[in-house]
Design a protein around this motif. Structure first.
Motif, PDB file in Angstrom:
ATOM      1  N   ARG A  66      -3.223   4.174   8.107  1.00  0.00           N
ATOM      2  CA  ARG A  66      -3.946   5.095   9.337  1.00  0.00           C
ATOM      3  C   ARG A  66      -3.318   4.784  10.558  1.00  0.00           C
ATOM      4  NH1 ARG A  66     -10.136   4.680   9.162  1.00  0.00           N
ATOM      5  NH2 ARG A  66      -9.690   2.569   8.861  1.00  0.00           N
ATOM      6  N   LYS A 108      -3.880  -4.141  -0.535  1.00  0.00           N
ATOM      7  CA  LYS A 108      -4.491  -3.812  -1.819  1.00  0.00           C
ATOM      8  C   LYS A 108      -4.078  -5.183  -2.679  1.00  0.00           C
ATOM      9  CE  LYS A 108      -3.491   0.248  -3.649  1.00  0.00           C
ATOM     10  NZ  LYS A 108      -2.931   1.309  -3.998  1.00  0.00           N
ATOM     11  N   PRO A 111       0.771  -1.410  -0.023  1.00  0.00           N
ATOM     12  CA  PRO A 111      -0.220   0.132  -0.142  1.00  0.00           C
ATOM     13  C   PRO A 111       0.867   1.312   0.029  1.00  0.00           C
ATOM     14  CG  PRO A 111       0.165  -1.077   2.340  1.00  0.00           C
ATOM     15  CD  PRO A 111       0.626  -1.895   1.241  1.00  0.00           C
ATOM     16  N   GLU A 114      -1.988   5.693   2.675  1.00  0.00           N
ATOM     17  CA  GLU A 114      -3.168   5.133   2.806  1.00  0.00           C
ATOM     18  C   GLU A 114      -3.151   4.276   4.313  1.00  0.00           C
ATOM     19  OE1 GLU A 114      -4.491   3.649  -1.720  1.00  0.00           O
ATOM     20  OE2 GLU A 114      -2.711   2.499  -0.492  1.00  0.00           O
ATOM     21  N   PRO A 171      -4.274  -1.258   4.582  1.00  0.00           N
ATOM     22  CA  PRO A 171      -5.336  -1.623   3.862  1.00  0.00           C
ATOM     23  C   PRO A 171      -4.510  -2.830   2.935  1.00  0.00           C
ATOM     24  CG  PRO A 171      -4.559   0.641   3.068  1.00  0.00           C
ATOM     25  CD  PRO A 171      -3.970   0.391   4.263  1.00  0.00           C
ATOM     26  N   ASP A 180     -15.565  -7.105  11.494  1.00  0.00           N
ATOM     27  CA  ASP A 180     -14.583  -6.167  10.697  1.00  0.00           C
ATOM     28  C   ASP A 180     -14.832  -4.717  11.112  1.00  0.00           C
ATOM     29  OD1 ASP A 180     -13.091  -8.373  10.020  1.00  0.00           O
ATOM     30  OD2 ASP A 180     -13.365  -7.797   7.681  1.00  0.00           O
ATOM     31  N   GLU A 185     -13.938   2.311  10.542  1.00  0.00           N
ATOM     32  CA  GLU A 185     -14.068   3.249   9.465  1.00  0.00           C
ATOM     33  C   GLU A 185     -13.682   4.468   9.829  1.00  0.00           C
ATOM     34  OE1 GLU A 185     -17.586   4.656   6.315  1.00  0.00           O
ATOM     35  OE2 GLU A 185     -18.039   3.038   7.818  1.00  0.00           O
ATOM     36  N   GLN A 191      -9.247  -7.678   4.216  1.00  0.00           N
ATOM     37  CA  GLN A 191      -9.099  -6.361   3.545  1.00  0.00           C
ATOM     38  C   GLN A 191      -8.130  -5.520   4.268  1.00  0.00           C
ATOM     39  OE1 GLN A 191     -13.021  -4.711   3.343  1.00  0.00           O
ATOM     40  NE2 GLN A 191     -13.777  -5.943   1.555  1.00  0.00           N
ATOM     41  N   PHE A 192      -7.668  -5.582   5.459  1.00  0.00           N
ATOM     42  CA  PHE A 192      -6.700  -4.645   6.150  1.00  0.00           C
ATOM     43  C   PHE A 192      -6.035  -5.528   7.179  1.00  0.00           C
ATOM     44  CE2 PHE A 192     -10.794  -3.847   8.267  1.00  0.00           C
ATOM     45  CZ  PHE A 192     -10.665  -4.254   9.368  1.00  0.00           C
ATOM     46  N   SER A 200      -7.885  -8.770   9.327  1.00  0.00           N
ATOM     47  CA  SER A 200      -9.343  -8.641   9.462  1.00  0.00           C
ATOM     48  C   SER A 200      -9.838 -10.053   8.510  1.00  0.00           C
ATOM     49  CB  SER A 200      -9.871  -7.400   8.582  1.00  0.00           C
ATOM     50  OG  SER A 200      -9.615  -7.600   7.200  1.00  0.00           O
ATOM     51  N   VAL A 215      -3.540   0.695  10.913  1.00  0.00           N
ATOM     52  CA  VAL A 215      -4.561   0.119   9.924  1.00  0.00           C
ATOM     53  C   VAL A 215      -3.908   0.162   8.783  1.00  0.00           C
ATOM     54  CG1 VAL A 215      -6.933  -0.211   9.332  1.00  0.00           C
ATOM     55  CG2 VAL A 215      -6.239   0.671  11.711  1.00  0.00           C
TER      56      VAL A 215
END
Length: 477
Positions: free
Chosen positions: A135, A464, A129, A133, A462, A153, A171, A433-434, A429, A460
């Motif tokens: 966090r 990809k 990533p 991206e 991601p 998740d 989120e 996805q992460f 997750s 966190v």
């Protein structure tokens, strides 16, 4: 006679008839009944004609084609109706076939999962990533020691050496709830932990959260509200590992007292204790089978505990203290040690299937190099993707992602993600996805050295992916 004949036919009824005068048969009746009958007939006739007209019109509108279409048009119409019927039947058959295939696929995956032979090929599609991206969630004052992700998740729970627990929204990155830590010696008044929290786990249905600390205590919380429910006591040393059996509320705990205990959280009850390790247990994990795996620190052993049979399998392979373990599926697992090695195991073989030495490189002067400790490992369940985290000096720490070869016969490096600090906890997750990374300035089990530049927080990251090719397999047996 002729005159009388004309008189009869042209004669009109007399206006004034003598009462009681004789009359011809049917004469008076016909004259009297004629007027009312015609009046009555007119009313009925009006309705009848309307009904008859409407009925005829309706019949004609429904049966127009019988009178208007030619034989060729009729054949064409019937052929179209037949084709429409065939299309409906075909669509219905396709839907039923799709549902059947879907159910069959799920059942096949469940069977392979239970047998420990389900391997989804995900790693080949992963790409690093961008730094923008990634966090960072910050809220703890001291080093993060452990974390878990809910099965949907949506939330992350983290714990720290500051004795606090934080519930995060994935989120938004916001703190939803904080359970503050208390000071040592205030155990009787404070609801929560008063010493370093070392481990935590959440039940697969997201109902219960369990946390263990240096003070030999296990706390049970309601995950939704973070309300304290129970306190389990019984271990004689720090609680270093917790794992809920998947699909149940049975809880396994491990401790520096070298024991593994089994609890029933629903009943708030202790079940049994298992012994076997010769040193402090440093890691524990479990899935849906009635068993768990543990690492024994400096006894350099990994053990698989079969709870129902009251037996254990012992594995050896690392040259240093084995500090972390994670199950990939029911029959394969990954471990990390302070000798810098990462091992891939199968539960049917006492030696590792694969060992990567100096998995995160070395540090120190030439000739005196020391490998970076592998502090944490994680696995994306039932896949070919695993990760390991190491401690380092200054900014040399990193998270390394690995690809398991087919049938778990080897480990190939994918890419590394540099972070600053001790990578004390790693979790994928459920969706893949992460990846969540818990970082601290200190090692989760001690204070051998401190990295001042590191940030105590949660990253966190991601995962990809490149789009998969349609002809490549998704799982294998």
């Amino acid at each position: 006679m002729s005159s009388s004949f004309f008189i009869k036919t042209k004669q009109k009824p007399r206006k004034g008839k003598i009462a009681g005068a004789p009359k011809r048969k049917g004469e008076g009746d016909s004259v009297r009944a004629k007027k009312p009958a015609s009046k009555h007939n007119e009313e009925i006739s009006s309705d009848s004609e309307t009904e008859s007209y409407v009925g005829t019109k309706k019949k004609q509108s429904n049966d127009d084609y019988e009178y208007d279409e030619t034989p060729q048009e009729k054949k064409l119409r019937l052929a179209k109706l037949y084709l429409d019927h065939l299309r409906e039947e075909e669509n219905k058959a396709e839907e039923e076939s799709f549902e059947t295939d879907l159910i069959a696929g799920r059942l096949q995956e469940e069977v392979l999962e239970q047998r420990g032979k389900l391997q989804r090929f995900i790693a080949k599609d992963l790409v690093p990533p961008d730094a923008s991206e990634i966090r960072l969630f910050r809220g703890h004052k001291l080093a993060i020691t452990c974390l878990v992700i809910t099965s949907d998740d949506k939330h992350i729970f983290s714990a720290s050496k500051d004795c606090s627990i934080i519930k995060w929204d994935v989120e938004s990155g916001k703190k939803l709830h904080t359970i503050p830590g208390g000071r040592k010696g205030t155990e009787d008044q404070h609801v929560g932990h008063t010493v370093h929290i070392l481990c935590m786990d959440i039940s697969s249905d997201g109902k219960y959260l369990a946390t263990g600390d240096m003070n030999k205590l296990i706390m049970i919380w309601e995950a939704e509200t973070c309300k304290h429910l129970y306190k389990f006591t019984g271990h004689k040393g720090p609680v270093s590992g917790l794992s809920f059996r998947k699909g149940t509320h049975d809880l396994y705990s491990a401790s520096h007292d070298r024991s593994v205990k089994v609890w029933n959280v629903d009943e708030n009850a202790y079940v049994e204790t298992l012994f076997g390790h010769q040193d402090a247990i440093t890691g524990l994990d479990g899935l849906s089978r009635e068993c768990c795996v543990t690492t024994g620190g400096r006894d350099r052993s990994v053990r698989v505990w079969k709870i129902a049979e009251e037996s254990q399998l012992v594995f050896h392979g690392h040259e240093g203290s084995i500090d972390c373990v994670q199950l990939i599926n029911e029959e394969h697992m990954i471990t990390g040690a302070d000798d810098g090695s990462v091992c891939l195991w199968g539960v049917n073989k006492k030696k590792p299937l694969c060992t990567v030495k100096q998995a995160h490189g070395c540090h120190g002067d030439v000739g005196l190099e020391q490998p970076h400790w592998v502090v944490s490992v994680a696995a994306l369940q039932n896949s070919d993707t695993v990760a390991s985290g190491a401690s380092g000096c200054s900014h040399n720490s990193q998270v390394q992602l690995w690809r398991c070869e087919q049938n778990y016969r080897g480990l190939q490096p994918l890419f590394s993600l540099p972070v600053s600090g001790f990578v004390n906890s790693l979790k994928f997750s459920s969706s893949g996805q992460f990846l969540v990374v818990g970082v601290g300035q200190e090692h989760r089990l001690g204070r051998w050295w401190r990295i001042k530049d590191a940030k105590n927080g949660i990253y966190v990251i991601p995962l990809k992916k490149n789009p998969p090719k349609p002809d490549e397999p998704k799982m294998t047996e």
